[in-house]
Design a protein around this motif. Sequence first.
Motif, mmCIF file in Angstrom:
data_model
loop_
_atom_site.group_PDB
_atom_site.id
_atom_site.type_symbol
_atom_site.label_atom_id
_atom_site.label_comp_id
_atom_site.label_asym_id
_atom_site.label_seq_id
_atom_site.Cartn_x
_atom_site.Cartn_y
_atom_site.Cartn_z
ATOM 1 N N GLU A 4 22.080 95.013 29.179
ATOM 2 C CA GLU A 4 22.576 95.558 30.447
ATOM 3 C C GLU A 4 23.975 95.046 30.761
ATOM 4 O O GLU A 4 24.796 95.771 31.303
ATOM 5 N N ALA A 5 24.263 93.789 30.408
ATOM 6 C CA ALA A 5 25.554 93.203 30.726
ATOM 7 C C ALA A 5 26.581 93.465 29.630
ATOM 8 O O ALA A 5 27.776 93.343 29.872
ATOM 9 N N ALA A 6 26.146 93.829 28.444
ATOM 10 C CA ALA A 6 27.058 94.000 27.316
ATOM 11 C C ALA A 6 27.557 95.436 27.214
ATOM 12 O O ALA A 6 26.885 96.374 27.619
ATOM 13 N N THR A 7 28.751 95.586 26.666
ATOM 14 C CA THR A 7 29.277 96.899 26.358
ATOM 15 C C THR A 7 28.743 97.300 24.991
ATOM 16 O O THR A 7 28.844 96.543 24.035
ATOM 17 N N VAL A 8 28.183 98.490 24.896
ATOM 18 C CA VAL A 8 27.597 98.967 23.648
ATOM 19 C C VAL A 8 28.564 99.932 22.983
ATOM 20 O O VAL A 8 29.013 100.896 23.592
ATOM 21 N N HIS A 9 28.889 99.664 21.721
ATOM 22 C CA HIS A 9 29.790 100.542 20.970
ATOM 23 C C HIS A 9 29.008 101.485 20.051
ATOM 24 O O HIS A 9 29.370 102.638 19.888
ATOM 25 N N ILE A 10 27.957 100.969 19.424
ATOM 26 C CA ILE A 10 27.081 101.775 18.573
ATOM 27 C C ILE A 10 25.652 101.384 18.916
ATOM 28 O O ILE A 10 25.331 100.202 18.979
ATOM 29 N N ASP A 11 24.802 102.376 19.139
ATOM 30 C CA ASP A 11 23.408 102.103 19.485
ATOM 31 C C ASP A 11 22.523 103.016 18.635
ATOM 32 O O ASP A 11 22.388 104.194 18.922
ATOM 33 N N GLU A 12 21.930 102.468 17.564
ATOM 34 C CA GLU A 12 21.105 103.270 16.671
ATOM 35 C C GLU A 12 19.651 103.330 17.101
ATOM 36 O O GLU A 12 18.915 104.189 16.661
ATOM 37 N N ARG A 13 19.211 102.395 17.937
ATOM 38 C CA ARG A 13 17.829 102.413 18.437
ATOM 39 C C ARG A 13 17.842 102.882 19.878
ATOM 40 O O ARG A 13 18.513 102.299 20.718
ATOM 41 N N PHE A 14 17.094 103.912 20.142
ATOM 42 C CA PHE A 14 17.049 104.426 21.506
ATOM 43 C C PHE A 14 16.070 103.612 22.340
ATOM 44 O O PHE A 14 15.195 102.939 21.813
ATOM 45 N N ALA A 15 16.232 103.693 23.629
ATOM 46 C CA ALA A 15 15.295 103.071 24.563
ATOM 47 C C ALA A 15 14.650 104.189 25.371
ATOM 48 O O ALA A 15 15.220 105.250 25.551
ATOM 49 N N GLY A 16 13.448 103.923 25.832
ATOM 50 C CA GLY A 16 12.731 104.903 26.639
ATOM 51 C C GLY A 16 11.433 105.318 25.984
ATOM 52 O O GLY A 16 11.020 104.779 24.964
ATOM 53 N N ARG A 17 10.785 106.301 26.573
ATOM 54 C CA ARG A 17 9.482 106.769 26.082
ATOM 55 C C ARG A 17 9.670 107.653 24.853
ATOM 56 O O ARG A 17 10.663 108.360 24.724
ATOM 57 N N PHE A 18 8.679 107.599 23.973
ATOM 58 C CA PHE A 18 8.663 108.475 22.814
ATOM 59 C C PHE A 18 7.241 108.956 22.590
ATOM 60 O O PHE A 18 6.271 108.346 23.041
ATOM 61 N N ARG A 19 7.141 110.067 21.868
ATOM 62 C CA ARG A 19 5.832 110.657 21.564
ATOM 63 C C ARG A 19 5.963 111.439 20.271
ATOM 64 O O ARG A 19 6.885 112.246 20.121
ATOM 65 N N ARG A 20 5.060 111.198 19.337
ATOM 66 C CA ARG A 20 5.027 111.931 18.080
ATOM 67 C C ARG A 20 3.646 112.565 17.944
ATOM 68 O O ARG A 20 2.638 111.919 18.210
ATOM 69 N N VAL A 21 3.616 113.808 17.510
ATOM 70 C CA VAL A 21 2.365 114.552 17.389
ATOM 71 C C VAL A 21 2.262 115.072 15.957
ATOM 72 O O VAL A 21 3.209 115.650 15.435
ATOM 73 N N VAL A 22 1.089 114.839 15.331
ATOM 74 C CA VAL A 22 0.861 115.253 13.949
ATOM 75 C C VAL A 22 -0.451 116.034 13.889
ATOM 76 O O VAL A 22 -1.483 115.547 14.358
ATOM 77 N N THR A 23 -0.407 117.217 13.319
ATOM 78 C CA THR A 23 -1.627 117.986 13.089
ATOM 79 C C THR A 23 -2.291 117.440 11.829
ATOM 80 O O THR A 23 -1.658 117.304 10.787
ATOM 81 N N LEU A 24 -3.568 117.123 11.941
ATOM 82 C CA LEU A 24 -4.313 116.515 10.842
ATOM 83 C C LEU A 24 -5.101 117.566 10.075
ATOM 84 O O LEU A 24 -5.446 118.619 10.629
ATOM 85 N N PRO A 25 -5.430 117.287 8.805
ATOM 86 C CA PRO A 25 -6.257 118.234 8.054
ATOM 87 C C PRO A 25 -7.663 118.341 8.634
ATOM 88 O O PRO A 25 -8.115 117.459 9.372
ATOM 89 N N ASP A 26 -8.363 119.396 8.304
ATOM 90 C CA ASP A 26 -9.708 119.649 8.845
ATOM 91 C C ASP A 26 -10.764 118.686 8.321
ATOM 92 O O ASP A 26 -11.816 118.544 8.933
ATOM 93 N N ASP A 27 -10.491 118.014 7.206
ATOM 94 C CA ASP A 27 -11.523 117.181 6.585
ATOM 95 C C ASP A 27 -11.497 115.712 7.007
ATOM 96 O O ASP A 27 -12.129 114.886 6.385
ATOM 97 N N ILE A 28 -10.815 115.371 8.113
ATOM 98 C CA ILE A 28 -10.781 113.973 8.549
ATOM 99 C C ILE A 28 -12.010 113.641 9.388
ATOM 100 O O ILE A 28 -12.617 114.513 9.998
#
Length: 102
Positions: free
Chosen positions: A46-70
């Motif tokens: 928060e106090a530092a100046t950011v020049h490059i930021d490769e990791r985002f902050a905040g909420r994330f969600r990933r959704v994967v459709t699974l095969p029928d045989d699980i």
Amino acid sequence: MNVGGTPQSVEIYAFAPGIDPATLEVQIEKGVLTVAGERKLPTTAEAATVHIDERFAGRFRRVVTLPDDIDANAVDARYRDGVLRISIARKQSAQPRRITIQ
């Protein structure tokens, strides 16, 4: 996120370094896997100046459709060294089996 499989299971690897595993949400509903969580900003950022930021902050969600045989009742989820590994067994009826010739 990497998704793969073996004849016995479906393997999912979600890369989530720096996230408290207690805050990760993993759900399977109707053949769909959902992984959600939140990455918080470090307090020093928060106090530092950011020049490059490769990791985002905040909420994330990933959704994967699974095969029928699980088997949704045979799930193992482990978090180690910033990697969430989810292993979902395939149903016994979907397992390869050798047929004996008589």
